[in-house]
Design a protein around this motif. Sequence first.
Motif, PDB file in Angstrom:
ATOM      1  N   ARG A   1      32.696  94.718-100.057  1.00 56.75           N
ATOM      2  CA  ARG A   1      34.124  95.244-100.316  1.00 56.75           C
ATOM      3  C   ARG A   1      35.136  94.378-100.360  1.00 56.75           C
ATOM      4  O   ARG A   1      36.064  94.302-101.311  1.00 56.75           O
ATOM      5  CB  ARG A   1      34.591  96.160 -99.128  1.00 56.75           C
ATOM      6  N   ALA A   2      34.989  92.832-100.107  1.00 54.45           N
ATOM      7  CA  ALA A   2      35.852  91.926-100.039  1.00 54.45           C
ATOM      8  C   ALA A   2      36.006  91.569-101.535  1.00 54.45           C
ATOM      9  O   ALA A   2      37.184  91.210-102.155  1.00 54.45           O
ATOM     10  CB  ALA A   2      35.265  90.402 -99.311  1.00 54.45           C
ATOM     11  N   ASP A   3      34.918  91.441-102.277  1.00 57.14           N
ATOM     12  CA  ASP A   3      35.103  91.204-103.754  1.00 57.14           C
ATOM     13  C   ASP A   3      34.751  92.239-104.725  1.00 57.14           C
ATOM     14  O   ASP A   3      34.917  92.116-106.163  1.00 57.14           O
ATOM     15  CB  ASP A   3      34.118  89.729-104.075  1.00 57.14           C
ATOM     16  N   GLY A   4      34.638  93.526-104.083  1.00 56.17           N
ATOM     17  CA  GLY A   4      34.607  94.608-105.000  1.00 56.17           C
ATOM     18  C   GLY A   4      33.071  94.396-105.918  1.00 56.17           C
ATOM     19  O   GLY A   4      33.150  94.986-106.865  1.00 56.17           O
ATOM     20  N   THR A   5      32.086  93.814-105.531  1.00 55.54           N
ATOM     21  CA  THR A   5      30.927  93.858-106.207  1.00 55.54           C
ATOM     22  C   THR A   5      29.572  94.602-105.545  1.00 55.54           C
ATOM     23  O   THR A   5      29.465  94.661-104.271  1.00 55.54           O
ATOM     24  CB  THR A   5      30.437  92.204-106.251  1.00 55.54           C
ATOM     25  N   ALA A   6      29.099  95.041-106.477  1.00 50.85           N
ATOM     26  CA  ALA A   6      27.622  95.717-106.112  1.00 50.85           C
ATOM     27  C   ALA A   6      26.420  95.171-106.390  1.00 50.85           C
ATOM     28  O   ALA A   6      26.491  94.390-107.732  1.00 50.85           O
ATOM     29  CB  ALA A   6      27.679  97.232-106.801  1.00 50.85           C
ATOM     30  N   TYR A   7      25.389  94.894-105.450  1.00 52.67           N
ATOM     31  CA  TYR A   7      24.269  94.159-105.938  1.00 52.67           C
ATOM     32  C   TYR A   7      23.039  95.161-105.874  1.00 52.67           C
ATOM     33  O   TYR A   7      22.989  95.854-104.798  1.00 52.67           O
ATOM     34  CB  TYR A   7      24.054  93.125-105.002  1.00 52.67           C
ATOM     35  N   VAL A   8      22.352  94.991-106.717  1.00 54.71           N
ATOM     36  CA  VAL A   8      21.066  95.816-106.777  1.00 54.71           C
ATOM     37  C   VAL A   8      19.724  94.791-107.008  1.00 54.71           C
ATOM     38  O   VAL A   8      19.926  94.196-107.835  1.00 54.71           O
ATOM     39  CB  VAL A   8      20.936  96.712-107.947  1.00 54.71           C
ATOM     40  N   ASN A   9      18.887  94.562-105.789  1.00 51.56           N
ATOM     41  CA  ASN A   9      18.074  93.695-105.733  1.00 51.56           C
ATOM     42  C   ASN A   9      18.626  92.464-105.841  1.00 51.56           C
ATOM     43  O   ASN A   9      17.831  91.454-106.371  1.00 51.56           O
ATOM     44  CB  ASN A   9      16.840  93.928-106.836  1.00 51.56           C
ATOM     45  N   GLY A  10      19.703  92.324-105.223  1.00 54.84           N
ATOM     46  CA  GLY A  10      20.214  90.760-105.258  1.00 54.84           C
ATOM     47  C   GLY A  10      20.866  90.698-106.700  1.00 54.84           C
ATOM     48  O   GLY A  10      21.821  89.377-106.617  1.00 54.84           O
ATOM     49  N   ALA A  11      20.855  91.450-107.562  1.00 55.83           N
ATOM     50  CA  ALA A  11      21.597  90.946-108.885  1.00 55.83           C
ATOM     51  C   ALA A  11      22.800  91.854-108.818  1.00 55.83           C
ATOM     52  O   ALA A  11      22.887  93.015-108.636  1.00 55.83           O
ATOM     53  CB  ALA A  11      20.779  91.730-110.099  1.00 55.83           C
ATOM     54  N   PRO A  12      23.874  91.073-109.184  1.00 56.65           N
ATOM     55  CA  PRO A  12      25.332  91.568-109.192  1.00 56.65           C
ATOM     56  C   PRO A  12      25.612  92.539-110.412  1.00 56.65           C
ATOM     57  O   PRO A  12      25.119  92.149-111.580  1.00 56.65           O
ATOM     58  CB  PRO A  12      26.467  90.370-109.530  1.00 56.65           C
ATOM     59  N   ILE A  13      26.113  93.632-110.031  1.00 56.58           N
ATOM     60  CA  ILE A  13      26.362  94.591-111.138  1.00 56.58           C
ATOM     61  C   ILE A  13      27.826  94.819-111.573  1.00 56.58           C
ATOM     62  O   ILE A  13      28.738  94.997-110.426  1.00 56.58           O
ATOM     63  CB  ILE A  13      25.806  95.974-110.725  1.00 56.58           C
TER      64      ILE A  13
END
Length: 311
Positions: A146-158
Motif C-alpha cells: 500500500r505504501a507505494d501502490g504496487t502489486a507484485y506477482v511472483n516477485g515481479a512488479p505489475i
Amino acid sequence: MRLAIFTHDAALFQLIESCFEAEGAVCTRYSAEVELARALHREEFSAIVFDAAAGFDPSHPVLARRACYGDRRAPLIAIGDFCARDRVLAALEAGADDIVLLPVDPRELRLRFHLAVRRFASHPAAVGGCLQAADEIETGVYHLHRADGTAYVNGAPIKLTAREFAIAWVLFSQQGNYVTRRSIAATVWGSSEEIVGRTLEQHIYKLRKKLLLDGAHGIVLRTMYAHGYRIEQRNEQRGEQRIEPRNEQRIEPPVERVVQRDASPARRAAANDKIKVHAGNSATARSAQPWSPEPDNWAFLTQNTGTRRLA
C-alpha cells in the motif's frame, strides 16, 4: 472543531450534538455511506463518530477507504453495543480508534473524543493503540504494497493505476467474500454505482488481465450477478462447481407383453398365442413396416359383405 457523524438515528445525532454544543463544535450528520466517504475525502474533520448499528465491518465503504488509501486524517469513534470482548476487538480491527458503549454517557463520549484527538495528533498511525491496518497483503504469489501502490506477482512488479490498485486492495483484503459493486464504487470513487457502473467494469477487466486472475497462479477473480466480485483460491472455486449430468433421453429395452388377439374365431381359439411388442422409441419399432391385413381377417370380412358397396 468539526465532527462528522454517521447515523440513521436522529435522536442519537441530537444527543451527540448536545454533548459538544458548549465547545462550539459543528456537527454534520451523514446517513448515506457514499456521502460520508466523499466528505471525508474532500473535507477536514476533527473526528468521525460512527453509529455501529448502521453496520460496522471492514467492507463498509468508509472503513474500506481508510484502509485502502491509508486515509486516516481524523480518529474514528464507534458507538455501539460492544458487550463481548470479541466484538470490541472486531471493531478495533475494522478501523475504530476508540469505542463508546450504549447507552451513551455524554461525559464518557467527550472524554473519549479528546483522548482520541490527542493520540491522533501525536501519532496518527497508531491512534488509541489499536491494531494498525496492514500496509501489505500477501496471498499466494500475489503481494500488494500500500505504501507505494504496487502489486507484485511472483516477485515481479505489475504497473497498476491508482484506482486499479485500490480495487485490488479492497478485493484481496476481503478474500473469500463478495464485495458489491456499490461498495467498490463508494470506496474507490466516492460515488454511486449508477455513475461509475461502466467504468468499474472496465477497471475489473483490466485488473483481471494484468494480474492474471484467471487461475493461472491459483487465484481467481470471480463475478456473480447481484453479489459483486470475489477473490478466491482456485481449489475453492472447484469445490463450488458441480458438473451436472447431461439430460439425455434414456432408451428403454424392449418390453415383452402378452396380447390376446380376438380378430377372428380362429384367433380366439388360440388363447395361448404370445407375441413380442417393442417400446415405441426402440430401434426395432422405428424400422418396422406398416402391417398388412391378415388373410383370415380379410377373408372373413369379404365373405360377410359380398358385393354390397360400402358407404
